[in-house]
Motif scaffolding. Structure first.
Motif, PDB file in Angstrom:
ATOM      1  N   TYR A   4      -8.598  -9.153  -5.307  1.00  0.00           N
ATOM      2  CA  TYR A   4      -7.485  -9.072  -4.355  1.00  0.00           C
ATOM      3  C   TYR A   4      -6.742  -7.747  -4.533  1.00  0.00           C
ATOM      4  N   LYS A   5      -7.346  -6.682  -3.994  1.00  0.00           N
ATOM      5  CA  LYS A   5      -6.804  -5.319  -4.196  1.00  0.00           C
ATOM      6  C   LYS A   5      -5.352  -5.202  -3.762  1.00  0.00           C
ATOM      7  N   PHE A   6      -5.035  -5.858  -2.649  1.00  0.00           N
ATOM      8  CA  PHE A   6      -3.651  -5.799  -2.163  1.00  0.00           C
ATOM      9  C   PHE A   6      -2.788  -6.849  -2.862  1.00  0.00           C
ATOM     10  N   TRP A   7      -3.242  -8.083  -2.842  1.00  0.00           N
ATOM     11  CA  TRP A   7      -2.377  -9.165  -3.316  1.00  0.00           C
ATOM     12  C   TRP A   7      -2.060  -9.046  -4.797  1.00  0.00           C
ATOM     13  N   PHE A 136       1.940 -15.512  12.657  1.00  0.00           N
ATOM     14  CA  PHE A 136       1.312 -14.769  13.758  1.00  0.00           C
ATOM     15  C   PHE A 136       0.847 -13.373  13.349  1.00  0.00           C
ATOM     16  N   LEU A 137       0.358 -13.250  12.112  1.00  0.00           N
ATOM     17  CA  LEU A 137      -0.292 -11.998  11.699  1.00  0.00           C
ATOM     18  C   LEU A 137      -1.628 -11.908  12.439  1.00  0.00           C
ATOM     19  N   ILE A 139      -4.654  -8.985  13.978  1.00  0.00           N
ATOM     20  CA  ILE A 139      -5.180  -7.635  14.192  1.00  0.00           C
ATOM     21  C   ILE A 139      -6.349  -7.728  15.179  1.00  0.00           C
ATOM     22  N   ARG A 144     -10.546  -4.675  12.562  1.00  0.00           N
ATOM     23  CA  ARG A 144     -10.601  -5.495  11.345  1.00  0.00           C
ATOM     24  C   ARG A 144     -11.156  -4.710  10.160  1.00  0.00           C
ATOM     25  N   SER A 145     -10.791  -5.183   8.966  1.00  0.00           N
ATOM     26  CA  SER A 145     -11.307  -4.668   7.675  1.00  0.00           C
ATOM     27  C   SER A 145     -10.973  -3.199   7.448  1.00  0.00           C
ATOM     28  N   ARG A 147      -7.807  -2.384   6.362  1.00  0.00           N
ATOM     29  CA  ARG A 147      -6.624  -2.464   5.498  1.00  0.00           C
ATOM     30  C   ARG A 147      -5.314  -2.301   6.276  1.00  0.00           C
ATOM     31  N   LEU A 148      -5.334  -2.723   7.540  1.00  0.00           N
ATOM     32  CA  LEU A 148      -4.093  -2.683   8.327  1.00  0.00           C
ATOM     33  C   LEU A 148      -3.181  -3.869   7.969  1.00  0.00           C
ATOM     34  N   ALA A 149      -3.791  -5.002   7.598  1.00  0.00           N
ATOM     35  CA  ALA A 149      -2.987  -6.188   7.276  1.00  0.00           C
ATOM     36  C   ALA A 149      -2.005  -5.908   6.131  1.00  0.00           C
ATOM     37  N   PRO A 150      -2.446  -5.280   5.037  1.00  0.00           N
ATOM     38  CA  PRO A 150      -1.479  -4.989   3.964  1.00  0.00           C
ATOM     39  C   PRO A 150      -0.299  -4.136   4.455  1.00  0.00           C
TER      40      PRO A 150
HETATM   41  S1  MYA Z   1      -1.895 -16.783   8.869  1.00  0.00           S
HETATM   42  C1  MYA Z   1      -2.842 -16.300  10.287  1.00  0.00           C
HETATM   43  C2  MYA Z   1      -3.611 -15.039  10.013  1.00  0.00           C
HETATM   44  N1  MYA Z   1      -4.244 -14.552  11.216  1.00  0.00           N
HETATM   45  C3  MYA Z   1      -5.540 -14.758  11.534  1.00  0.00           C
HETATM   46  O1  MYA Z   1      -6.292 -15.384  10.816  1.00  0.00           O
HETATM   47  C4  MYA Z   1      -5.971 -14.201  12.884  1.00  0.00           C
HETATM   48  C5  MYA Z   1      -7.359 -13.671  12.880  1.00  0.00           C
HETATM   49  N2  MYA Z   1      -7.527 -12.677  11.821  1.00  0.00           N
HETATM   50  C6  MYA Z   1      -6.941 -11.455  11.811  1.00  0.00           C
HETATM   51  O2  MYA Z   1      -6.217 -11.066  12.714  1.00  0.00           O
HETATM   52  C7  MYA Z   1      -7.247 -10.578  10.607  1.00  0.00           C
HETATM   53  O3  MYA Z   1      -8.452 -11.006   9.996  1.00  0.00           O
HETATM   54  C8  MYA Z   1      -6.098 -10.602   9.560  1.00  0.00           C
HETATM   55  C9  MYA Z   1      -6.510  -9.769   8.339  1.00  0.00           C
HETATM   56  C10 MYA Z   1      -4.826  -9.991  10.159  1.00  0.00           C
HETATM   57  C11 MYA Z   1      -5.789 -11.997   9.065  1.00  0.00           C
HETATM   58  N3  MYA Z   1      -2.624 -13.664   5.097  1.00  0.00           N
HETATM   59  O4  MYA Z   1      -6.521  -5.452   7.269  1.00  0.00           O
HETATM   60  P1  MYA Z   1      -7.526  -6.001   6.321  1.00  0.00           P
HETATM   61  C12 MYA Z   1      -5.669 -10.023   3.176  1.00  0.00           C
HETATM   62  C13 MYA Z   1      -2.371 -12.730   4.164  1.00  0.00           C
HETATM   63  O5  MYA Z   1      -8.636  -5.081   5.944  1.00  0.00           O
HETATM   64  P2  MYA Z   1      -8.329  -7.873   8.377  1.00  0.00           P
HETATM   65  C14 MYA Z   1      -0.410 -15.916   9.080  1.00  0.00           C
HETATM   66  O6  MYA Z   1      -0.104 -15.408  10.112  1.00  0.00           O
HETATM   67  C15 MYA Z   1      -7.004  -9.994   2.446  1.00  0.00           C
HETATM   68  O7  MYA Z   1      -7.008 -10.932   1.391  1.00  0.00           O
HETATM   69  N4  MYA Z   1      -3.273 -11.827   3.734  1.00  0.00           N
HETATM   70  O8  MYA Z   1      -8.139  -7.395   6.851  1.00  0.00           O
HETATM   71  C16 MYA Z   1       0.503 -15.812   7.854  1.00  0.00           C
HETATM   72  C17 MYA Z   1      -7.030  -8.548   1.967  1.00  0.00           C
HETATM   73  O9  MYA Z   1      -6.163  -8.404   0.846  1.00  0.00           O
HETATM   74  P3  MYA Z   1      -6.821  -8.340  -0.633  1.00  0.00           P
HETATM   75  C18 MYA Z   1      -4.490 -11.867   4.323  1.00  0.00           C
HETATM   76  O10 MYA Z   1      -9.318  -8.966   8.378  1.00  0.00           O
HETATM   77  C19 MYA Z   1       0.476 -14.393   7.361  1.00  0.00           C
HETATM   78  C20 MYA Z   1      -6.365  -7.807   3.120  1.00  0.00           C
HETATM   79  O11 MYA Z   1      -5.612  -8.788   3.884  1.00  0.00           O
HETATM   80  C21 MYA Z   1      -4.812 -12.803   5.304  1.00  0.00           C
HETATM   81  O12 MYA Z   1      -8.554  -6.732   9.273  1.00  0.00           O
HETATM   82  C22 MYA Z   1       1.183 -14.194   6.052  1.00  0.00           C
HETATM   83  C23 MYA Z   1      -7.413  -7.190   4.015  1.00  0.00           C
HETATM   84  O13 MYA Z   1      -6.756  -6.491   5.005  1.00  0.00           O
HETATM   85  C24 MYA Z   1      -3.825 -13.737   5.684  1.00  0.00           C
HETATM   86  N5  MYA Z   1      -4.041 -14.665   6.614  1.00  0.00           N
HETATM   87  O14 MYA Z   1      -6.883  -8.515   8.738  1.00  0.00           O
HETATM   88  C25 MYA Z   1       1.132 -12.779   5.579  1.00  0.00           C
HETATM   89  N6  MYA Z   1      -6.088 -12.589   5.684  1.00  0.00           N
HETATM   90  O15 MYA Z   1      -7.541  -7.013  -0.700  1.00  0.00           O
HETATM   91  C26 MYA Z   1       1.759 -12.595   4.201  1.00  0.00           C
HETATM   92  C27 MYA Z   1      -6.549 -11.558   4.963  1.00  0.00           C
HETATM   93  O16 MYA Z   1      -5.694  -8.448  -1.605  1.00  0.00           O
HETATM   94  C28 MYA Z   1       3.250 -12.582   4.277  1.00  0.00           C
HETATM   95  N7  MYA Z   1      -5.585 -11.126   4.136  1.00  0.00           N
HETATM   96  O17 MYA Z   1      -7.769  -9.489  -0.727  1.00  0.00           O
HETATM   97  C29 MYA Z   1       3.842 -12.302   2.902  1.00  0.00           C
HETATM   98  C30 MYA Z   1       5.385 -12.324   2.921  1.00  0.00           C
HETATM   99  C31 MYA Z   1       5.948 -11.035   3.509  1.00  0.00           C
HETATM  100  C32 MYA Z   1       7.472 -11.057   3.710  1.00  0.00           C
HETATM  101  C33 MYA Z   1       8.188 -11.038   2.381  1.00  0.00           C
HETATM  102  C34 MYA Z   1       9.731 -11.000   2.605  1.00  0.00           C
HETATM  103  C35 MYA Z   1      10.435 -11.163   1.375  1.00  0.00           C
END
Ligand code: MYA
Length: 415
Positions: A4-7, A136-137, A139, A144-145, A147-150
């Motif tokens: 989990y590079k980001f988390w 509602f996160l 992309i 995808r993939s 690293r825009l989500a981080p």
């Molecule tokens: S949950 C709904 C999430 N949305 C979807 O599933 C919709 C379809 N999928 C997509 O749009 C993309 O695949 C998403 C990832 C955007 C999910 N929550 O940009 P990347 C990590 C958190 O290359 P992509 C909801 O809305 C992944 O482990 N992290 O990946 C709640 C990796 O990190 P690491 C996630 O596939 C959201 C990194 O992202 C999730 O292009 C809560 C890869 O990034 C996920 N659902 O985009 C967010 N999925 O390297 C957190 C993947 O470490 C909020 N990743 O493994 C935290 C609190 C913030 C506020 C704090 C205030 C104090």
């Protein structure tokens, strides 16, 4: 965690972490310690604060989610949140427009990513924490993939921190470090034939379609005397009942009355009763049971969330009712550890949710979905809910907490 590079860089509980006490993970900061400017994006993209009072902007978010939001594991269904649902979910009381964050393509202004937060107060056991709920996160599939989500997560964190809020709640189907609780989805078929045709419910071996239809048949009329749509002036009693009921659980929202009115009666506008009781575009349906002494003894509610059915020749959507807040006074005055308490509550929830299923069926829903939370395990099997493939993980950001399993507060007492 190595994966989990980001988390692994974020203040979240690690998978193997032993928790000795509950509380924030990061050292204490102030909003002045937080950068004033947004995180830099690649030059092709720009941040935008989405103005949800503008219906064209809601439509842009709807379009992005419609084509790119959450799908099931074999891409048969994709959530289809309506513009009205997004307005309800994102413009909750005290919402902050700058927590509705878009990423646009710099040249064309096309919306390609989104993340949102709303302010909530959370109670984790006996501690109430001002927080953000992140949802509602999304992309665009073509980005995808990368690293825009981080970046989106860090930007929403920055904006939330600027308001002096350091904790957040979020849910996801994916496993990240580390869920504080995990619930399983259960589904109660209301229109078995359609669920079968869209590939949601396979025909079990040895069964026929006719037998399945009979299995899930429901009466057409509800059974509880005094069950009716909630009215605006019920809010005082409903509020007290729900607060008393949620008080049994270890993780719960802390509402004000205005907030609860928003969550249960959004579709009423300022009316006491809805103009059209059967308005098919409604987002949330709330019902109460009022006894002959004008006392509200139960609340049951559900919201409308259709899914697009991908590539099916017969149907393009599946209309699901999702269980929302409920409460019952049955057994509430007794200590939870007493068996009579469980029996009273179970018997009541069986009839209450059987009626909720009838209401949902009569409104044209295809399926009624619920999670293994609150007191649901008392009635899911008996009311013919089936365990689904999906799980929902609950996460706390910057707060370590002992796992919440089943959700009852340990002491079993009411405050
Ligand atoms: S949950 C709904 C999430 N949305 C979807 O599933 C919709 C379809 N999928 C997509 O749009 C993309 O695949 C998403 C990832 C955007 C999910 N929550 O940009 P990347 C990590 C958190 O290359 P992509 C909801 O809305 C992944 O482990 N992290 O990946 C709640 C990796 O990190 P690491 C996630 O596939 C959201 C990194 O992202 C999730 O292009 C809560 C890869 O990034 C996920 N659902 O985009 C967010 N999925 O390297 C957190 C993947 O470490 C909020 N990743 O493994 C935290 C609190 C913030 C506020 C704090 C205030 C104090």
């Amino acid at each position: 965690m190595a994966d989990y590079k980001f988390w692994r860089t974020q203040p979240v509980t690690k998978f193997d972490e032993k928790i000795d006490d509950e509380g924030p993970i990061d050292s204490c900061k102030t909003p002045d310690d937080i950068p004033d400017s947004p995180y830099p994006l690649l030059k092709e993209f720009e941040w935008d604060t989405m103005d949800l009072s503008n219906s064209d902007v809601i439509k842009e978010i709807f379009d992005l989610l419609y084509a790119n939001y959450v799908e099931d594991s074999d891409s048969t269904f994709r959530f289809n949140y309506s513009p009205r649902f997004l307005d309800w979910a994102l413009r909750a009381p005290d919402f902050r427009p700058d927590w509705h964050i878009g990423v646009r393509v710099a040249g064309t202004r096309k919306l390609v990513a989104f993340i949102s937060g709303i302010p909530v107060r959370l109670r984790v056991r006996n501690t109430t924490i001002p927080s953000a709920e992140i949802n509602f996160l999304c992309i665009h599939k073509k980005l995808r993939s990368k690293r825009l989500a981080p970046l989106l997560i860090k930007e929403v964190t920055r904006r939330v921190n600027k308001q002096g809020i350091w904790q957040a709640l979020y849910t996801a189907g994916v496993v990240l470090p580390k869920p504080v609780s995990t619930c399983r989805y259960y589904h109660r078929s209301l229109n078995w034939t359609k669920l079968n045709e869209v590939g949601f419910s396979p025909l079990p071996p040895g069964m026929t379609t006719a037998k399945m239809v009979t299995k899930y048949k429901l009466p057409s009329i509800t059974s509880i005397p005094g069950l009716r749509l909630m009215r605006r002036d019920d809010i005082g009693q409903v509020y007290d009942l729900l607060i008393a009921y949620l008080n049994k659980f270890e993780l719960a929202p802390v509402f004000g009355k205005e907030e609860l009115l928003h969550w249960l009666m959004h579709d009423y506008g300022t009316e006491s009763v809805p103009n059209d009781e059967n308005d098919k575009n409604r987002v949330v349906w709330a019902y109460v049971v009022e006894n002959t002494d004008d006392v509200i003894t139960d609340l049951v509610s559900f919201y409308t969330l259709p899914s697009t059915v991908i590539g099916n020749p017969m149907h393009d959507n599946l209309v699901a009712a999702y269980q929302f807040y409920y409460a019952s006074s049955a057994g509430l005055a007794l200590p939870r550890t007493r068996p009579e308490c469980t029996t009273l509550l179970k018997n009541r929830l069986l009839v209450l949710f059987n009626d909720a299923l009838i209401l949902a069926k009569n409104l044209g829903f295809d399926v009624f979905n619920a999670l293994t939370l609150l007191d649901n395990p008392l009635f899911l099997d008996d009311l013919k809910f089936g365990a689904g493939d999906g799980y929902l993980n609950y996460y706390l950001f910057n707060y370590k907490a002992f796992p919440i399993d089943g959700g009852y507060r340990e002491d079993g007492k009411l405050d």
